[in-house]
Design a protein around this motif. Structure first.
Motif, PDB file in Angstrom:
ATOM      1  N   MET A 210       0.715  -1.132  -0.033  1.00  0.00           N
ATOM      2  CA  MET A 210       0.115   0.123   0.092  1.00  0.00           C
ATOM      3  C   MET A 210       1.033   1.211   0.144  1.00  0.00           C
ATOM      4  SD  MET A 210      -3.021   0.921   2.672  1.00  0.00           S
ATOM      5  CE  MET A 210      -4.193   2.319   2.432  1.00  0.00           C
ATOM      6  N   THR A 211       0.877   2.023  -1.223  1.00  0.00           N
ATOM      7  CA  THR A 211       1.696   3.127  -1.151  1.00  0.00           C
ATOM      8  C   THR A 211       1.371   4.231  -0.038  1.00  0.00           C
ATOM      9  OG1 THR A 211       0.500   4.001  -2.928  1.00  0.00           O
ATOM     10  CG2 THR A 211       2.189   2.550  -3.548  1.00  0.00           C
TER      11      THR A 211
ATOM     12  N   LEU B 166       0.636   1.261   5.762  1.00  0.00           N
ATOM     13  CA  LEU B 166      -0.039   0.420   6.586  1.00  0.00           C
ATOM     14  C   LEU B 166       0.395  -0.919   6.398  1.00  0.00           C
ATOM     15  CD1 LEU B 166      -2.411   0.197   8.493  1.00  0.00           C
ATOM     16  CD2 LEU B 166      -3.953  -0.284   6.281  1.00  0.00           C
ATOM     17  N   SER B 167       0.949  -1.250   5.259  1.00  0.00           N
ATOM     18  CA  SER B 167       1.568  -2.622   5.074  1.00  0.00           C
ATOM     19  C   SER B 167       2.817  -2.680   5.820  1.00  0.00           C
ATOM     20  CB  SER B 167       1.871  -2.829   3.699  1.00  0.00           C
ATOM     21  OG  SER B 167       2.789  -1.887   3.171  1.00  0.00           O
TER      22      SER B 167
ATOM     23  N   ASP C 124     -12.487   0.904   3.938  1.00  0.00           N
ATOM     24  CA  ASP C 124     -12.955   0.897   2.651  1.00  0.00           C
ATOM     25  C   ASP C 124     -11.867   0.920   1.541  1.00  0.00           C
ATOM     26  OD1 ASP C 124     -13.765   3.851   1.829  1.00  0.00           O
ATOM     27  OD2 ASP C 124     -14.182   3.227   3.719  1.00  0.00           O
ATOM     28  N   VAL C 125     -10.903   1.291   2.030  1.00  0.00           N
ATOM     29  CA  VAL C 125      -9.632   1.427   0.941  1.00  0.00           C
ATOM     30  C   VAL C 125      -8.431   0.778   1.482  1.00  0.00           C
ATOM     31  CG1 VAL C 125     -10.351   3.871   0.398  1.00  0.00           C
ATOM     32  CG2 VAL C 125      -8.600   3.528   2.230  1.00  0.00           C
ATOM     33  N   VAL C 126      -8.647  -0.364   2.215  1.00  0.00           N
ATOM     34  CA  VAL C 126      -7.749  -1.150   2.358  1.00  0.00           C
ATOM     35  C   VAL C 126      -8.071  -2.616   2.172  1.00  0.00           C
ATOM     36  CG1 VAL C 126      -6.877  -0.026   4.608  1.00  0.00           C
ATOM     37  CG2 VAL C 126      -8.365  -2.062   4.766  1.00  0.00           C
ATOM     38  N   THR C 127      -6.946  -3.619   1.948  1.00  0.00           N
ATOM     39  CA  THR C 127      -7.378  -5.072   1.432  1.00  0.00           C
ATOM     40  C   THR C 127      -7.713  -5.897   2.567  1.00  0.00           C
ATOM     41  OG1 THR C 127      -4.958  -5.772   1.764  1.00  0.00           O
ATOM     42  CG2 THR C 127      -5.572  -4.605  -0.340  1.00  0.00           C
ATOM     43  N   GLU C 128      -8.142  -6.935   2.298  1.00  0.00           N
ATOM     44  CA  GLU C 128      -8.515  -7.975   3.426  1.00  0.00           C
ATOM     45  C   GLU C 128      -7.258  -8.331   4.442  1.00  0.00           C
ATOM     46  OE1 GLU C 128     -10.697 -12.244   3.981  1.00  0.00           O
ATOM     47  OE2 GLU C 128     -10.601 -11.396   1.955  1.00  0.00           O
ATOM     48  N   ALA C 129      -6.112  -8.447   3.707  1.00  0.00           N
ATOM     49  CA  ALA C 129      -4.813  -8.784   4.235  1.00  0.00           C
ATOM     50  C   ALA C 129      -4.429  -7.616   5.125  1.00  0.00           C
ATOM     51  CB  ALA C 129      -3.623  -9.314   3.103  1.00  0.00           C
ATOM     52  N   GLU C 130      -4.570  -6.475   4.764  1.00  0.00           N
ATOM     53  CA  GLU C 130      -4.327  -5.093   5.426  1.00  0.00           C
ATOM     54  C   GLU C 130      -5.092  -5.123   6.608  1.00  0.00           C
ATOM     55  OE1 GLU C 130      -2.424  -2.846   1.855  1.00  0.00           O
ATOM     56  OE2 GLU C 130      -4.524  -2.327   2.494  1.00  0.00           O
TER      57      GLU C 130
ATOM     58  N   ARG D 168      -3.515  -4.753  -5.469  1.00  0.00           N
ATOM     59  CA  ARG D 168      -4.245  -4.635  -4.297  1.00  0.00           C
ATOM     60  C   ARG D 168      -5.800  -4.613  -4.487  1.00  0.00           C
ATOM     61  NH1 ARG D 168      -4.732  -0.309  -2.162  1.00  0.00           N
ATOM     62  NH2 ARG D 168      -4.915  -0.841   0.029  1.00  0.00           N
ATOM     63  N   ARG D 169      -6.665  -5.619  -3.812  1.00  0.00           N
ATOM     64  CA  ARG D 169      -8.137  -5.526  -4.061  1.00  0.00           C
ATOM     65  C   ARG D 169      -8.860  -5.011  -2.697  1.00  0.00           C
ATOM     66  NH1 ARG D 169     -11.573  -7.929  -7.273  1.00  0.00           N
ATOM     67  NH2 ARG D 169     -13.849  -8.015  -6.728  1.00  0.00           N
ATOM     68  N   MET D 170      -9.321  -3.619  -2.838  1.00  0.00           N
ATOM     69  CA  MET D 170      -9.836  -3.221  -1.738  1.00  0.00           C
ATOM     70  C   MET D 170     -11.227  -3.680  -1.171  1.00  0.00           C
ATOM     71  SD  MET D 170      -8.796   0.817  -2.676  1.00  0.00           S
ATOM     72  CE  MET D 170      -9.541   0.754  -4.390  1.00  0.00           C
ATOM     73  N   LEU D 171     -11.429  -3.576   0.003  1.00  0.00           N
ATOM     74  CA  LEU D 171     -12.587  -4.197   0.493  1.00  0.00           C
ATOM     75  C   LEU D 171     -13.775  -3.274   0.139  1.00  0.00           C
ATOM     76  CD1 LEU D 171     -11.432  -4.822   4.356  1.00  0.00           C
ATOM     77  CD2 LEU D 171     -12.299  -6.683   2.507  1.00  0.00           C
TER      78      LEU D 171
END
Length: 276
Positions: A1-2, A103-104, A124-130, A185-188
């Protein structure tokens, strides 16, 4: 995540009054109750801190003394932090530190010794892993977490006219855009609150969710116009074939907003999680 930050200082300033009106005072009160027996100072980590809006709203609702650790991946936006007038519930100034960090790259023990974790308009702008990484860090530290203003995917534009079909198409395309894969990255997107609530529940934690919609009246015309423009633009990125009808819709609705005739409800949810 940049970057944790997802918006400009101007946009954050424009939306701040609507955010403050929408946030759940009830969940903030519950967090204050959870912190009432915590040894001073209370240490709060705010993720995706931006310009400090969550701190400005929440700090006066929590006991003190307080120290906030404001974490954001965008070094430019934290230059606009303004906490000069922020006080705790007793009227005393807070202390603060800034950490510029993706965040990563959040350390697994980042919240060790902290009292609470917060975030606003972030999940809503983070991934499931994050999201799972943040939840694991909260659980490892036993730290309550309050996540505010996560979009649910529902929006309502009034007055209702002849636009129901295109509004539905724009809304669906916008939600698909929120869930899109970007830079691997696939966001939630709108799935964020159920996903994060499930992660905390699986860890055996208590979870409460509260509806926190923006209810934008005619006097919020500038915010309505900015939101509407971004809503349509994101939908067209996802479904360019909607362009002709969506652009006509956008022109018409922006003219209504400029004339003070538009009202909008944008649904969000706040989530509070804490150990049993």
């Amino acid at each position: 995540m940049t970057s944790i930050s997802t918006a400009t200082p101007g946009w954050l300033a424009l939306r701040a009054p609507a955010d403050d009106s929408a946030r759940s005072a009830e969940l903030a009160h519950e967090l204050a109750r959870l912190l009432s027996g915590v040894s001073a100072p209370i240490v709060v980590h705010d993720l995706g801190a931006g310009t400090g809006s969550m701190t400005r709203w929440l700090a006066p609702r929590l006991p003190g003394p307080q120290r906030w650790v404001l974490r954001d991946g965008d070094p430019d936006i934290v230059e606009h932090l303004d906490l000069r007038a922020v006080v705790d519930a007793s009227g005393h100034a807070i202390a603060s530190d800034v950490v510029v960090e993706d965040l990563s790259q959040l350390p697994a023990d980042a919240f060790e010794g902290s009292s609470a974790v917060t975030a606003s308009a972030l999940l809503d702008v983070v991934t499931e892993a994050e999201a799972a990484h943040v939840v694991r860090a909260c659980v490892a530290a036993g730290t309550p977490a309050l996540f505010s203003l996560t979009v649910t995917g529902a929006a309502r534009v009034r007055p209702a006219e002849r636009h129901e079909a295109i509004e539905h198409a724009i809304g669906a395309a916008f939600n698909d855009h929120q869930r899109r894969r970007h830079d691997e990255r696939r966001m939630l997107g709108p799935d964020a609150v159920p996903a994060v609530a499930g992660l905390f529940a699986d860890a055996g934690w208590n979870v409460r969710v509260a509806a926190t919609p923006w209810r934008l009246s005619r006097r919020r015309g500038a915010l309505i116009a900015e939101w509407l423009d971004g809503w349509v633009s994101a939908a067209l990125e996802q479904r360019p074939e909607l362009a002709a009808e969506a652009e006509e819709y956008r022109r018409h609705r922006l003219a209504q907003a400029a004339a003070g005739h538009l009202r909008v409800t944008v649904s969000h949810e706040d989530l509070l999680a804490w150990p049993r």
